[in-house]
Write a protein that holds these residues in place. Structure first.
Motif, PDB file in Angstrom:
ATOM      1  N   SER A 192       0.818  -1.220   0.000  1.00 55.93           N
ATOM      2  CA  SER A 192       0.000   0.000   0.000  1.00 55.93           C
ATOM      3  C   SER A 192       0.848   1.264   0.000  1.00 55.93           C
ATOM      4  CB  SER A 192      -0.966   0.000   1.176  1.00 55.93           C
ATOM      5  OG  SER A 192      -0.279  -0.191   2.393  1.00 55.93           O
ATOM      6  N   ARG A 193       2.047   1.228   0.544  1.00 58.75           N
ATOM      7  CA  ARG A 193       2.901   2.419   0.516  1.00 58.75           C
ATOM      8  C   ARG A 193       3.284   2.784  -0.909  1.00 58.75           C
ATOM      9  NH1 ARG A 193       6.994   3.195   5.507  1.00 58.75           N
ATOM     10  NH2 ARG A 193       5.421   3.053   7.126  1.00 58.75           N
ATOM     11  N   ILE A 194       3.678   1.808  -1.680  1.00 57.48           N
ATOM     12  CA  ILE A 194       4.051   2.075  -3.074  1.00 57.48           C
ATOM     13  C   ILE A 194       2.858   2.645  -3.834  1.00 57.48           C
ATOM     14  CG2 ILE A 194       4.687   0.981  -5.262  1.00 57.48           C
ATOM     15  CD1 ILE A 194       6.526  -0.878  -3.680  1.00 57.48           C
ATOM     16  N   VAL A 195       1.692   2.079  -3.615  1.00 57.47           N
ATOM     17  CA  VAL A 195       0.487   2.552  -4.299  1.00 57.47           C
ATOM     18  C   VAL A 195       0.168   3.985  -3.892  1.00 57.47           C
ATOM     19  CG1 VAL A 195      -2.004   2.212  -4.512  1.00 57.47           C
ATOM     20  CG2 VAL A 195      -0.482   0.238  -4.549  1.00 57.47           C
ATOM     21  N   ASN A 196       0.196   4.292  -2.598  1.00 58.11           N
ATOM     22  CA  ASN A 196      -0.207   5.613  -2.107  1.00 58.11           C
ATOM     23  C   ASN A 196       0.800   6.714  -2.410  1.00 58.11           C
ATOM     24  OD1 ASN A 196      -2.492   4.443  -1.117  1.00 58.11           O
ATOM     25  ND2 ASN A 196      -1.868   4.491   1.016  1.00 58.11           N
ATOM     26  N   GLN A 197       2.062   6.383  -2.534  1.00 60.47           N
ATOM     27  CA  GLN A 197       3.079   7.409  -2.735  1.00 60.47           C
ATOM     28  C   GLN A 197       3.231   7.837  -4.190  1.00 60.47           C
ATOM     29  OE1 GLN A 197       6.656   6.089  -0.765  1.00 60.47           O
ATOM     30  NE2 GLN A 197       5.635   6.020   1.213  1.00 60.47           N
ATOM     31  N   PHE A 198       2.716   7.088  -5.123  1.00 61.30           N
ATOM     32  CA  PHE A 198       2.783   7.445  -6.548  1.00 61.30           C
ATOM     33  C   PHE A 198       4.215   7.796  -6.960  1.00 61.30           C
ATOM     34  CE2 PHE A 198      -1.644   8.438  -5.511  1.00 61.30           C
ATOM     35  CZ  PHE A 198      -2.286   7.741  -6.508  1.00 61.30           C
ATOM     36  N   GLY A 199       5.190   7.067  -6.447  1.00 56.45           N
ATOM     37  CA  GLY A 199       6.586   7.364  -6.725  1.00 56.45           C
ATOM     38  C   GLY A 199       7.111   6.585  -7.916  1.00 56.45           C
ATOM     39  N   PHE A 200       8.340   6.886  -8.271  1.00 56.16           N
ATOM     40  CA  PHE A 200       9.032   6.193  -9.347  1.00 56.16           C
ATOM     41  C   PHE A 200      10.360   5.677  -8.826  1.00 56.16           C
ATOM     42  CE2 PHE A 200       6.501   9.398 -11.661  1.00 56.16           C
ATOM     43  CZ  PHE A 200       5.712   8.527 -12.384  1.00 56.16           C
ATOM     44  N   PHE A 201      10.831   4.605  -9.400  1.00 55.61           N
ATOM     45  CA  PHE A 201      12.156   4.076  -9.115  1.00 55.61           C
ATOM     46  C   PHE A 201      13.043   4.444 -10.291  1.00 55.61           C
ATOM     47  CE2 PHE A 201      10.571   0.239  -6.405  1.00 55.61           C
ATOM     48  CZ  PHE A 201      10.212   1.108  -5.396  1.00 55.61           C
ATOM     49  N   SER A 202      14.347   4.336 -10.085  1.00 56.67           N
ATOM     50  CA  SER A 202      15.272   4.622 -11.181  1.00 56.67           C
ATOM     51  C   SER A 202      16.386   3.587 -11.192  1.00 56.67           C
ATOM     52  CB  SER A 202      15.872   6.023 -11.032  1.00 56.67           C
ATOM     53  OG  SER A 202      16.633   6.116  -9.849  1.00 56.67           O
ATOM     54  N   ILE A 203      16.880   3.314 -12.390  1.00 58.10           N
ATOM     55  CA  ILE A 203      18.063   2.476 -12.560  1.00 58.10           C
ATOM     56  C   ILE A 203      18.988   3.193 -13.529  1.00 58.10           C
ATOM     57  CG2 ILE A 203      17.034   0.229 -12.028  1.00 58.10           C
ATOM     58  CD1 ILE A 203      16.667  -0.242 -15.006  1.00 58.10           C
ATOM     59  N   MET A 204      20.276   3.029 -13.291  1.00 57.42           N
ATOM     60  CA  MET A 204      21.271   3.675 -14.154  1.00 57.42           C
ATOM     61  C   MET A 204      22.009   2.616 -14.951  1.00 57.42           C
ATOM     62  SD  MET A 204      22.836   6.719 -11.824  1.00 57.42           S
ATOM     63  CE  MET A 204      23.599   7.448 -13.254  1.00 57.42           C
ATOM     64  N   SER A 205      22.488   2.995 -16.099  1.00 53.83           N
ATOM     65  CA  SER A 205      23.248   2.061 -16.934  1.00 53.83           C
ATOM     66  C   SER A 205      24.614   1.772 -16.338  1.00 53.83           C
ATOM     67  CB  SER A 205      23.398   2.629 -18.341  1.00 53.83           C
ATOM     68  OG  SER A 205      24.095   3.867 -18.283  1.00 53.83           O
ATOM     69  N   ASP A 206      25.109   2.662 -15.493  1.00 52.11           N
ATOM     70  CA  ASP A 206      26.395   2.462 -14.830  1.00 52.11           C
ATOM     71  C   ASP A 206      26.174   2.544 -13.327  1.00 52.11           C
ATOM     72  OD1 ASP A 206      28.949   2.505 -13.799  1.00 52.11           O
ATOM     73  OD2 ASP A 206      29.633   4.227 -14.967  1.00 52.11           O
ATOM     74  N   ALA A 207      26.224   1.407 -12.660  1.00 56.95           N
ATOM     75  CA  ALA A 207      25.949   1.363 -11.223  1.00 56.95           C
ATOM     76  C   ALA A 207      27.004   2.094 -10.406  1.00 56.95           C
ATOM     77  CB  ALA A 207      25.858  -0.095 -10.768  1.00 56.95           C
ATOM     78  N   GLN A 208      28.166   2.356 -10.986  1.00 59.95           N
ATOM     79  CA  GLN A 208      29.243   3.043 -10.265  1.00 59.95           C
ATOM     80  C   GLN A 208      29.115   4.572 -10.319  1.00 59.95           C
ATOM     81  OE1 GLN A 208      31.455   1.240  -8.468  1.00 59.95           O
ATOM     82  NE2 GLN A 208      30.237  -0.499  -9.144  1.00 59.95           N
ATOM     83  N   MET A 209      28.293   5.070 -11.226  1.00 55.80           N
ATOM     84  CA  MET A 209      28.170   6.519 -11.382  1.00 55.80           C
ATOM     85  C   MET A 209      27.134   7.066 -10.409  1.00 55.80           C
ATOM     86  SD  MET A 209      27.176   8.601 -14.805  1.00 55.80           S
ATOM     87  CE  MET A 209      27.071  10.360 -14.827  1.00 55.80           C
ATOM     88  N   PRO A 210      27.507   8.080  -9.617  1.00 52.80           N
ATOM     89  CA  PRO A 210      26.522   8.688  -8.714  1.00 52.80           C
ATOM     90  C   PRO A 210      25.423   9.411  -9.504  1.00 52.80           C
ATOM     91  CG  PRO A 210      28.763   9.288  -8.081  1.00 52.80           C
ATOM     92  CD  PRO A 210      28.842   8.612  -9.417  1.00 52.80           C
ATOM     93  N   MET A 211      24.209   9.312  -9.021  1.00 53.18           N
ATOM     94  CA  MET A 211      23.076   9.969  -9.690  1.00 53.18           C
ATOM     95  C   MET A 211      23.299  11.476  -9.776  1.00 53.18           C
ATOM     96  SD  MET A 211      20.021   9.727 -11.100  1.00 53.18           S
ATOM     97  CE  MET A 211      18.991   8.390 -10.609  1.00 53.18           C
ATOM     98  N   ASP A 212      23.919  12.068  -8.764  1.00 52.95           N
ATOM     99  CA  ASP A 212      24.188  13.515  -8.789  1.00 52.95           C
ATOM    100  C   ASP A 212      24.987  13.923 -10.025  1.00 52.95           C
ATOM    101  OD1 ASP A 212      22.874  13.751  -6.407  1.00 52.95           O
ATOM    102  OD2 ASP A 212      24.675  13.954  -5.186  1.00 52.95           O
ATOM    103  N   ASN A 213      25.978  13.119 -10.384  1.00 55.13           N
ATOM    104  CA  ASN A 213      26.786  13.429 -11.574  1.00 55.13           C
ATOM    105  C   ASN A 213      25.945  13.405 -12.839  1.00 55.13           C
ATOM    106  OD1 ASN A 213      28.877  13.500  -9.781  1.00 55.13           O
ATOM    107  ND2 ASN A 213      29.936  11.712 -10.581  1.00 55.13           N
ATOM    108  N   TRP A 214      25.077  12.420 -12.956  1.00 55.53           N
ATOM    109  CA  TRP A 214      24.224  12.330 -14.139  1.00 55.53           C
ATOM    110  C   TRP A 214      23.275  13.522 -14.198  1.00 55.53           C
ATOM    111  CZ3 TRP A 214      19.150  12.147 -15.592  1.00 55.53           C
ATOM    112  CH2 TRP A 214      18.908  11.765 -16.912  1.00 55.53           C
ATOM    113  N   LEU A 215      22.684  13.877 -13.055  1.00 58.73           N
ATOM    114  CA  LEU A 215      21.749  14.998 -13.016  1.00 58.73           C
ATOM    115  C   LEU A 215      22.431  16.319 -13.386  1.00 58.73           C
ATOM    116  CD1 LEU A 215      19.700  14.076  -9.837  1.00 58.73           C
ATOM    117  CD2 LEU A 215      18.918  13.980 -12.208  1.00 58.73           C
TER     118      LEU A 215
END
Length: 141
Positions: free
Chosen positions: A48-71
């Protein structure tokens, strides 16, 4: 291509599975420095948490790269909004009116207790904000 094929704006886990099924070589999935990517997708409704939060997950093509760098290198797909501290309680009250509360986002006793704690706490007074009395009226309408 896949989003257009499914007339979608966001990926689903089924669509990611479809891409994975079509790959013939794992190396094709590993991106080079020039084409690193992030995929945002809607998670399956496992609880129910996933349903109620209407959120998204993310995956990166390079697991070693920090998301901050990509953003930082891709500023177009997102926007940062900083809410001034003095507006916090006013915004929380407006979210309460639309039933976006701890009770809704975190179903169960923990969400209820978080909401009760906030509901019965004393609101701080800010110069250009509603008074505590106005806040209580605002919540109870």
């Amino acid at each position: 291509k896949l989003l257009k094929k499914h007339f979608a704006a966001i990926f689903t886990t089924d669509m990611i599975g479809e891409v994975a099924d079509n790959l013939t070589d794992f190396d094709k999935f590993v991106a080079t420095e020039l084409d690193k990517f992030v995929v945002f997708f809607e998670p399956p409704s496992l609880d129910s948490r996933i349903v109620n939060q209407f959120g998204f997950f993310s995956i990166m093509s390079d697991a070693q790269m920090p998301m901050d760098n990509w953003l930082k290198s891709h500023p177009d797909p997102f926007r940062r909004i900083i809410v001034p501290h003095e507006l916090k309680w006013e915004i929380r009250n407006k979210l309460d009116q639309t039933n976006i509360t701890e009770r809704a986002l975190f179903p169960g006793l923990d969400g209820l207790s978080l909401w009760l704690k906030r509901y019965y706490s004393v609101y701080p007074s800010y110069p250009n904000s509603m008074t505590n009395t106005e806040n209580m009226k605002f919540l109870n309408t």
